[in-house]
Scaffold this motif. Structure first.
Motif, PDB file in Angstrom:
ATOM      1  N   VAL A   8      -1.544  -3.809  -5.562  1.00  0.00           N
ATOM      2  CA  VAL A   8      -1.612  -3.166  -4.243  1.00  0.00           C
ATOM      3  C   VAL A   8      -2.846  -3.637  -3.486  1.00  0.00           C
ATOM      4  N   HIS A   9      -3.970  -3.750  -4.252  1.00  0.00           N
ATOM      5  CA  HIS A   9      -5.187  -4.247  -3.592  1.00  0.00           C
ATOM      6  C   HIS A   9      -4.990  -5.678  -3.097  1.00  0.00           C
ATOM      7  N   LEU A  10      -4.339  -6.510  -3.941  1.00  0.00           N
ATOM      8  CA  LEU A  10      -4.081  -7.882  -3.496  1.00  0.00           C
ATOM      9  C   LEU A  10      -3.155  -7.912  -2.284  1.00  0.00           C
ATOM     10  N   ALA A  11      -2.098  -7.093  -2.363  1.00  0.00           N
ATOM     11  CA  ALA A  11      -1.182  -7.032  -1.215  1.00  0.00           C
ATOM     12  C   ALA A  11      -1.898  -6.509   0.018  1.00  0.00           C
ATOM     13  N   THR A  12      -2.757  -5.516  -0.218  1.00  0.00           N
ATOM     14  CA  THR A  12      -3.518  -4.965   0.909  1.00  0.00           C
ATOM     15  C   THR A  12      -4.465  -6.007   1.477  1.00  0.00           C
ATOM     16  N   GLN A  13      -5.098  -6.798   0.521  1.00  0.00           N
ATOM     17  CA  GLN A  13      -6.005  -7.841   0.988  1.00  0.00           C
ATOM     18  C   GLN A  13      -5.249  -8.895   1.786  1.00  0.00           C
ATOM     19  N   ILE A  65       0.825  -1.209   0.000  1.00  0.00           N
ATOM     20  CA  ILE A  65       0.000   0.000   0.000  1.00  0.00           C
ATOM     21  C   ILE A  65       0.858   1.257   0.000  1.00  0.00           C
ATOM     22  N   HIS A  66       2.119   1.102   0.366  1.00  0.00           N
ATOM     23  CA  HIS A  66       3.013   2.259   0.427  1.00  0.00           C
ATOM     24  C   HIS A  66       3.865   2.404  -0.833  1.00  0.00           C
ATOM     25  N   THR A  67       3.582   1.614  -1.879  1.00  0.00           N
ATOM     26  CA  THR A  67       4.341   1.711  -3.121  1.00  0.00           C
ATOM     27  C   THR A  67       4.119   3.078  -3.777  1.00  0.00           C
ATOM     28  N   LYS A  68       5.205   3.681  -4.249  1.00  0.00           N
ATOM     29  CA  LYS A  68       5.156   5.004  -4.878  1.00  0.00           C
ATOM     30  C   LYS A  68       5.172   4.855  -6.402  1.00  0.00           C
ATOM     31  N   CYS A 108       4.041   9.927  -4.932  1.00  0.00           N
ATOM     32  CA  CYS A 108       2.599   9.749  -4.744  1.00  0.00           C
ATOM     33  C   CYS A 108       2.282   8.257  -4.675  1.00  0.00           C
ATOM     34  N   ASP A 109       1.365   7.890  -3.771  1.00  0.00           N
ATOM     35  CA  ASP A 109       0.977   6.493  -3.635  1.00  0.00           C
ATOM     36  C   ASP A 109       0.212   6.029  -4.865  1.00  0.00           C
ATOM     37  N   VAL A 110       0.276   4.725  -5.124  1.00  0.00           N
ATOM     38  CA  VAL A 110      -0.415   4.137  -6.271  1.00  0.00           C
ATOM     39  C   VAL A 110      -1.917   4.316  -6.134  1.00  0.00           C
ATOM     40  N   ILE A 111      -2.446   4.102  -4.963  1.00  0.00           N
ATOM     41  CA  ILE A 111      -3.895   4.235  -4.766  1.00  0.00           C
ATOM     42  C   ILE A 111      -4.345   5.657  -4.993  1.00  0.00           C
TER      43      ILE A 111
END
Length: 373
Positions: A150-155, A14-17, A105-108
């Motif tokens: 990111v969503h998968l990693a977040t999940q 979630i912290h990927t730029k 900036c974050d990916v999300i």
């Protein structure tokens, strides 16, 4: 050829730029001829656009591949008119409505801003400023893939956190049970402490009562000691005087008995002499009687001899009586002497006990004086 920078990492978070994603490095100055840009686009069909920089190397605009080709092919004589002109001529018409985002900036957040653009520009590349005067293009499909990763990693992170939360909840439940047990133990200990406090308070009151009783007893002892210190001394003095007088009296009795014993011994000696004289008198009368019978003149001389024998007999009887009386007096004197000696020993014991009592009284008085201080 297209230059890719920062190839995508296998695992995103979630912290990927944006600077961590696969970006396209295709930026030209505003004076670059359109012919060069078109030739580059034709050589590399994967290029989705170009970043146009001004003389200060700042972004003047961004042209997508679709916009460049449509503009040149849709206009009459478009190729002849624009091929020799600089790319800035196209940027004035088509390159103004672009999205510029910083590299950290974050990916999300980037996906959120990219998908809020108008429908006609929603799939245009995003310009990313990775450093001072350094810009890259981020294709929307790359951004979509990154967003999904990111969503998968977040999940997965959420699932891990859920598992961790379950574990924490289980530990919290165990801790809660331990806390409840600890609370029950504390409550039981509290009850025990309360009971102990009540017992201690009762013992304290009893100790206070005993202390008060001891204080009263101490006062009474001090009062008694003051009386004993005055009367006890005079009493012991009188006792010592009486005991000493009795002891002297017994000593005098013992001395008198000893004197009487000596005199009785002298009487026995005199009685022995009288008995001896009586024996001689008897012998003399016997000889006189023999002589009277021999001479034949028993008359008066025989009577005298008879009287002498009688006198000798009475003398012997009197001496025997005197000896018996002396023996009785001697026995009574010995008994009296033994009684006197026994009484003297009793009196001496009483005298020593009286001395011990006086010493104890003096020690008691000293202790009471210290307690009074």
């Amino acid at each position: 050829m297209t230059t890719l920078t920062n190839p995508p990492t296998p695992t995103l978070s979630i912290h990927t730029k944006l600077r961590d994603l696969a970006l396209v490095d295709f930026q030209v100055s505003e004076s670059t001829p359109c012919e060069n840009v078109v030739r580059r686009l034709e050589d590399d069909p994967t290029l989705s656009g170009v970043v146009v920089l001004d003389e200060q190397s700042q972004v003047r605009g961004m042209l997508t591949r679709r916009a460049i080709l449509e503009w040149m092919l849709s206009k009459p004589y478009g190729l002849e008119v624009f091929l020799k002109r600089p790319i800035s001529s196209l940027a004035e018409f088509q390159g103004q409505g672009f999205l510029l985002l910083p590299g950290d900036c974050d990916v999300i957040e980037a996906a959120s801003q990219a998908f809020r653009r108008p429908q006609e520009t929603i799939y245009d590349p995003v310009v990313v400023e990775v450093g001072p005067q350094d810009y890259r293009l981020l294709d929307v499909p790359v951004l979509l893939v990154a967003q999904s990763q990111v969503h998968l990693a977040t999940q997965r992170k959420l699932e891990e956190q859920q598992e961790e939360m379950k574990r924490i909840l289980a530990e919290l439940e165990q801790e809660k049970n331990r806390s409840l047990q600890y609370a029950r133990d504390l409550e039981r200990q509290k009850a025990e402490i309360l009971s102990q406090n009540i017992a201690l308070e009762r013992e304290r009151r009893q100790a206070q009562q005993r202390s008060e009783e001891l204080a009263r007893l101490n006062a009474r002892i001090i009062e008694i000691s003051s009386v004993l210190s005055e009367k006890g001394k005079s009493t012991f003095a009188a006792t010592f005087a009486g005991v000493e007088a009795v002891r002297r009296l017994f000593q005098e009795i013992a001395d008198s008995n000893q004197e009487l014993s000596r005199e009785l011994k002298e009487i026995n000696t005199i009685v022995d002499v009288i008995v001896e004289v009586a024996g001689y008198i008897r012998l003399l009368s016997f000889n006189a009687a023999v002589e009277a019978n021999r001479s034949g003149g028993g008359g008066g001389f025989g009577a005298i001899a008879q009287e002498i024998r009688k006198l000798a007999g009475r003398t012997t009887e009197a001496s025997n009586r005197i000896r018996g009386l002396a023996d009785r007096i001697q026995r009574q004197s010995q008994a009296t002497l033994q009684s006197a000696q026994a009484s003297a020993e009793v009196v001496q014991s009483l005298y020593q006990q009286a001395q011990s009592a006086q010493v104890a009284l003096e020690e008691l008085q000293a202790l009471l004086e210290q307690a009074r201080i």
